[in-house]
Design a protein around this motif. Structure first.
Motif, short mmCIF file in Angstrom:
data_model
loop_
_atom_site.label_atom_id
_atom_site.label_comp_id
_atom_site.label_asym_id
_atom_site.label_seq_id
_atom_site.Cartn_x
_atom_site.Cartn_y
_atom_site.Cartn_z
N LEU A 115 0.67 -16.44 2.97
CA LEU A 115 1.59 -17.45 2.49
C LEU A 115 2.35 -18.13 3.62
O LEU A 115 2.65 -19.32 3.55
N ALA A 116 2.65 -17.40 4.66
CA ALA A 116 3.42 -17.96 5.77
C ALA A 116 2.57 -18.82 6.69
O ALA A 116 3.10 -19.65 7.41
N SER A 117 1.27 -18.64 6.66
CA SER A 117 0.41 -19.32 7.61
C SER A 117 -0.34 -20.50 7.04
O SER A 117 -1.23 -21.03 7.68
N LEU A 136 -7.63 -10.21 3.24
CA LEU A 136 -6.78 -10.02 4.42
C LEU A 136 -6.38 -8.56 4.58
O LEU A 136 -6.36 -8.03 5.69
N ALA A 137 -6.05 -7.91 3.48
CA ALA A 137 -5.67 -6.49 3.54
C ALA A 137 -6.83 -5.66 4.07
O ALA A 137 -6.64 -4.78 4.92
N ASP A 138 -8.03 -5.94 3.59
CA ASP A 138 -9.21 -5.18 4.01
C ASP A 138 -9.54 -5.40 5.49
O ASP A 138 -9.85 -4.45 6.20
N ASP A 139 -9.48 -6.66 5.94
CA ASP A 139 -9.96 -6.98 7.28
C ASP A 139 -8.86 -7.03 8.35
O ASP A 139 -9.17 -6.96 9.54
N CYS A 140 -7.60 -7.18 7.94
CA CYS A 140 -6.51 -7.33 8.92
C CYS A 140 -5.43 -6.26 8.82
O CYS A 140 -4.53 -6.23 9.65
N GLY A 141 -5.50 -5.42 7.81
CA GLY A 141 -4.45 -4.43 7.61
C GLY A 141 -4.22 -3.54 8.82
O GLY A 141 -3.07 -3.29 9.22
N THR A 142 -5.29 -3.09 9.43
CA THR A 142 -5.17 -2.22 10.60
C THR A 142 -4.52 -2.97 11.76
O THR A 142 -3.66 -2.43 12.45
N ASP A 143 -4.94 -4.22 11.97
CA ASP A 143 -4.36 -5.03 13.05
C ASP A 143 -2.87 -5.26 12.81
O ASP A 143 -2.07 -5.17 13.75
N ILE A 144 -2.50 -5.54 11.58
CA ILE A 144 -1.09 -5.78 11.27
C ILE A 144 -0.27 -4.52 11.50
O ILE A 144 0.80 -4.57 12.11
N LYS A 153 3.85 -3.69 13.60
CA LYS A 153 4.55 -2.62 12.90
C LYS A 153 6.07 -2.84 12.97
O LYS A 153 6.61 -3.18 14.01
N GLY A 154 6.72 -2.67 11.83
CA GLY A 154 8.17 -2.76 11.77
C GLY A 154 8.71 -4.16 11.52
O GLY A 154 9.92 -4.32 11.38
N LEU A 155 7.86 -5.16 11.48
CA LEU A 155 8.34 -6.51 11.22
C LEU A 155 8.69 -6.68 9.75
O LEU A 155 8.00 -6.16 8.88
N GLY A 166 9.21 -15.50 6.53
CA GLY A 166 9.56 -16.31 7.68
C GLY A 166 8.43 -16.50 8.68
O GLY A 166 8.68 -16.92 9.80
N GLY A 167 7.23 -16.18 8.31
CA GLY A 167 6.09 -16.35 9.20
C GLY A 167 6.03 -15.35 10.34
O GLY A 167 5.28 -15.53 11.29
N ARG A 168 6.82 -14.28 10.25
CA ARG A 168 6.88 -13.30 11.35
C ARG A 168 5.54 -12.63 11.63
O ARG A 168 5.16 -12.45 12.78
N ILE A 169 4.82 -12.27 10.59
CA ILE A 169 3.55 -11.57 10.79
C ILE A 169 2.50 -12.54 11.34
O ILE A 169 1.75 -12.20 12.24
N ALA A 170 2.47 -13.75 10.81
CA ALA A 170 1.53 -14.75 11.33
C ALA A 170 1.82 -15.02 12.80
O ALA A 170 0.89 -15.10 13.62
N THR A 171 3.09 -15.14 13.15
CA THR A 171 3.48 -15.36 14.54
C THR A 171 3.06 -14.17 15.39
O THR A 171 2.53 -14.34 16.50
#
Length: 139
Positions: free
Chosen positions: A13-15, A36-44, A49-51, A55-60
């Motif tokens: 939603l932020a991106s 996104l959860a399946d393919d990016c969850g580990t990266d996030i 971690k902790g964000l 506010g687009g924080r994770i996309a940033t």
């Protein structure tokens, strides 16, 4: 797993402002978040971690760490954001694209939902109108 889904939903939603175009049928928002959860969850979890959500924080975070983001996640981000963008553009352009079909086939019908339902039941609707309805996620 729920935390990962919430994080990826925030990314999706932020991106949306980073979206290009796509030619395939669009993904639903729920399917986009799942992908996104399946393919990016580990990266996030690893890189962001902790964000706090929003506010687009994770996309940033993912953009700032793009060199460390997995190829699968990068591909999914691109595909998902293109699909969401296509869906939004279709929803915004539906009335303009289908105006002739609405006038020709559904002129006496009142109300947006009823007009859409009318168009979806008619056999002689332009290919462009059918496609925009599909891309908008209404079919």
């Amino acid at each position: 797993m729920l935390k990962i889904r919430n994080l990826t939903a925030a990314v999706a939603l932020a991106s949306i402002s980073f979206i290009g175009t796509a030619s395939a049928q669009t993904l639903s928002y729920a399917d986009a978040v799942t992908k996104l959860a399946d393919d990016c969850g580990t990266d996030i979890q690893k890189l962001c971690k902790g964000l706090n959500l929003g506010g687009g924080r994770i996309a940033t975070c993912l953009q700032q760490n793009s060199a460390k983001v997995s190829p699968a996640c990068k591909g999914t981000l691109s595909t998902v954001f293109q699909s969401i963008g296509q869906r939004q553009r279709a929803q915004m352009s539906y009335e303009q694209v289908c105006q002739r079909d609405m006038t020709k086939s559904c002129s006496g019908v009142k109300g947006d939902g009823f007009v859409l339902a009318c168009l979806m039941t008619k056999k002689r609707v332009s290919a462009e109108c059918k496609q925009v309805i599909t891309d908008a996620g209404w079919r």
